[in-house]
Enzyme design. Structure first.
Site, PDB file in Angstrom:
ATOM      1  N   LYS A  82       0.942  -1.337   0.204  1.00 17.50           N
ATOM      2  CA  LYS A  82      -0.007  -0.130  -0.217  1.00 17.50           C
ATOM      3  C   LYS A  82       0.711   1.367   0.018  1.00 17.50           C
ATOM      4  O   LYS A  82       0.817   2.260  -0.922  1.00 17.50           O
ATOM      5  CB  LYS A  82      -0.894  -0.035   1.246  1.00 17.50           C
ATOM      6  CG  LYS A  82      -1.945  -1.124   1.329  1.00 17.50           C
ATOM      7  CD  LYS A  82      -2.825  -1.158   2.444  1.00 17.50           C
ATOM      8  CE  LYS A  82      -2.443  -1.271   3.749  1.00 17.50           C
ATOM      9  NZ  LYS A  82      -1.750  -2.689   3.955  1.00 17.50           N
ATOM     10  N   THR A  83       1.790   1.345   0.991  1.00 18.99           N
ATOM     11  CA  THR A  83       2.695   2.545   0.794  1.00 18.99           C
ATOM     12  C   THR A  83       3.472   2.618  -0.329  1.00 18.99           C
ATOM     13  O   THR A  83       3.769   3.722  -0.960  1.00 18.99           O
ATOM     14  CB  THR A  83       3.818   2.131   2.024  1.00 18.99           C
ATOM     15  OG1 THR A  83       3.003   2.195   3.143  1.00 18.99           O
ATOM     16  CG2 THR A  83       4.691   3.434   2.109  1.00 18.99           C
ATOM     17  N   ASP A 127      -1.721   6.628   6.326  1.00 19.61           N
ATOM     18  CA  ASP A 127      -1.551   5.367   6.518  1.00 19.61           C
ATOM     19  C   ASP A 127      -2.373   5.139   8.087  1.00 19.61           C
ATOM     20  O   ASP A 127      -2.635   5.803   8.659  1.00 19.61           O
ATOM     21  CB  ASP A 127      -0.077   5.040   7.021  1.00 19.61           C
ATOM     22  CG  ASP A 127       0.248   3.582   6.728  1.00 19.61           C
ATOM     23  OD1 ASP A 127      -0.724   2.701   6.284  1.00 19.61           O
ATOM     24  OD2 ASP A 127       1.178   2.855   7.273  1.00 19.61           O
ATOM     25  N   THR A 176      -5.677  -1.338   6.857  1.00 21.42           N
ATOM     26  CA  THR A 176      -5.998  -3.033   7.127  1.00 21.42           C
ATOM     27  C   THR A 176      -7.228  -3.188   7.398  1.00 21.42           C
ATOM     28  O   THR A 176      -7.614  -4.529   7.743  1.00 21.42           O
ATOM     29  CB  THR A 176      -4.712  -3.268   8.330  1.00 21.42           C
ATOM     30  OG1 THR A 176      -5.025  -2.559   9.228  1.00 21.42           O
ATOM     31  CG2 THR A 176      -3.397  -3.198   7.817  1.00 21.42           C
ATOM     32  N   ARG A 235       6.581  -8.399   1.798  1.00 19.94           N
ATOM     33  CA  ARG A 235       7.504  -7.887   2.720  1.00 19.94           C
ATOM     34  C   ARG A 235       8.056  -9.099   3.411  1.00 19.94           C
ATOM     35  O   ARG A 235       9.264  -9.074   3.818  1.00 19.94           O
ATOM     36  CB  ARG A 235       6.571  -6.983   3.790  1.00 19.94           C
ATOM     37  CG  ARG A 235       7.489  -6.665   5.043  1.00 19.94           C
ATOM     38  CD  ARG A 235       6.642  -5.745   6.228  1.00 19.94           C
ATOM     39  NE  ARG A 235       6.305  -4.528   5.300  1.00 19.94           N
ATOM     40  CZ  ARG A 235       5.427  -3.660   5.704  1.00 19.94           C
ATOM     41  NH1 ARG A 235       4.590  -4.217   6.803  1.00 19.94           N
ATOM     42  NH2 ARG A 235       5.291  -2.621   5.070  1.00 19.94           N
TER      43      ARG A 235
END
Length: 362
Positions: A82-83, A127, A176, A235
């Protein structure tokens, strides 16, 4: 709290996830490495094909009109990009980006200070937007829709609202837990995308790309071994790649093969399905101590020696997604796949299976 849990993770649970090799949260080391590994354009971004296609249309249409892009909401589990997508949006639009988070905005004045300093066309990445305070949320409604905020000056009967015009900007919100966003806020986003977990083939591409950037030699089978243990999350795949690289440099010739990857991740207690020590401890307690359940969450947590929140918010989501554990109103229940994964045989079912009579006799 009911058994299907919709509350945000506690600080203790987040800290427990940060310390795991297969945790989806990013610590300081992850953030530094991710900055070097992040793709810079939609063409370089691996996976999320539908989201990339839709987002490409939104951005190209905005550029053709000479306007700022619509506000974008990205939802999905941690570690899915997302980032990274927010930075790509800014790069594709040729605009600067401002990064902040919901927990950092506790007062409407905090948000007003950020919004009033934005440049025209700038991208504001927010965020964990669902954790923003309610007064700030209400101010954001007007800012997103009318590019204006009302700044309150003074207190009590003499308070005055001074309208402050804002330059057009693009808000990119990441969450999230999209269900915790109030409907008025969700409705103001022009484009909403849900990030899905990656399939192994996509993770292999991520691993090969990261290995090239990190100058690590890896073959296809080695990448496949790491991808299969990465829980569908880029990640985690990048984190496992770094740990396997360390093992290959110390114990081998530096090249990552299937055997080297399997041996390295065995040292770090990450098994073939991506389960770590905590995950296996939960399953082993459920199967060996409680014959597969049902068993209450608090009892299971005591048996594992962890806090209730850690079991519920850190271990269970992946076990449920993998089909190894089920949440029921009566408690936690192991599935046949859990017995098979640990190589155990389920107890015989039916009256008299344990040597005792059934409730109404045999």
């Amino acid at each position: 709290m009911n058994w299907d849990d919709t509350a945000p993770p506690t600080d203790d649970a987040v800290a427990a996830d940060d310390g795991r090799l297969v945790g989806a949260s990013a610590d300081g080391e992850d953030q530094a490495v991710e900055a070097a590994l992040r793709p810079k354009s939609l063409d370089e971004f691996v996976g999320q094909e539908r989201v990339r296609e839709q987002l490409d249309l939104v951005l190209k249409a905005a550029l053709a009109r000479g306007a700022t892009a619509d506000h974008v909401l990205l939802s999905g589990a941690p570690g899915l990009g997302k980032t990274t997508l927010s930075m790509i949006i800014a790069a594709e639009m040729g605009a600067p980006i401002r990064i902040t988070s919901g927990p950092a905005i506790q007062h409407a004045g905090d948000l007003a200070a950020i919004l009033s300093s934005l440049q025209e066309g700038e991208v504001l990445f927010l965020d964990e937007i669902h954790r923003m305070s309610r007064p700030a949320e209400e101010m954001l409604y007007m800012a997103m829709e009318d590019f204006r905020v009302d700044v309150i000056v003074g207190k009590g009967p003499g308070a005055t609202a001074i309208p402050l015009e804002l330059p057009p900007f693009t808000l990119v919100g990441a969450t999230t837990r999209a269900g915790l966003l109030p409907p008025p806020l969700r409705d103001r986003f022009g484009f909403t995308a849900h990030m899905e977990f990656y399939v192994p083939a996509e993770l292999e591409r991520v691993i090969h790309r990261s290995a090239q950037l990190l100058d690590v030699a890896i073959d296809g089978e080695g990448a496949a071994e790491i991808a299969g243990r990465s829980r569908g999350t880029p990640r985690i795949a990048n984190r496992l790649l770094r740990r396997v690289r360390d093992y290959a440099q110390v114990k081998a010739d530096g090249r990552i093969t299937r055997e080297i990857a399997a041996a390295a991740l065995g040292v770090y207690e990450v098994d073939g399905r991506g389960l770590d020590r905590l995950d296996r401890a939960v399953l082993q307690a459920l199967l060996k101590l409680f014959a597969g359940g049902p068993v209450g969450l608090s009892t299971l947590a005591v048996a594992v020696g962890e806090e209730r929140e850690t079991v519920e918010e850190v271990a269970e989501p992946f076990l449920v997604r993998e089909g190894l554990l089920a949440r029921t109103p009566r408690g936690r229940v192991a599935t046949p796949a859990a017995w098979a994964h640990l190589g155990l045989v389920p107890p015989q079912q039916g009256p008299g299976a344990s040597g005792q009579q059934g409730l109404f006799g045999t």
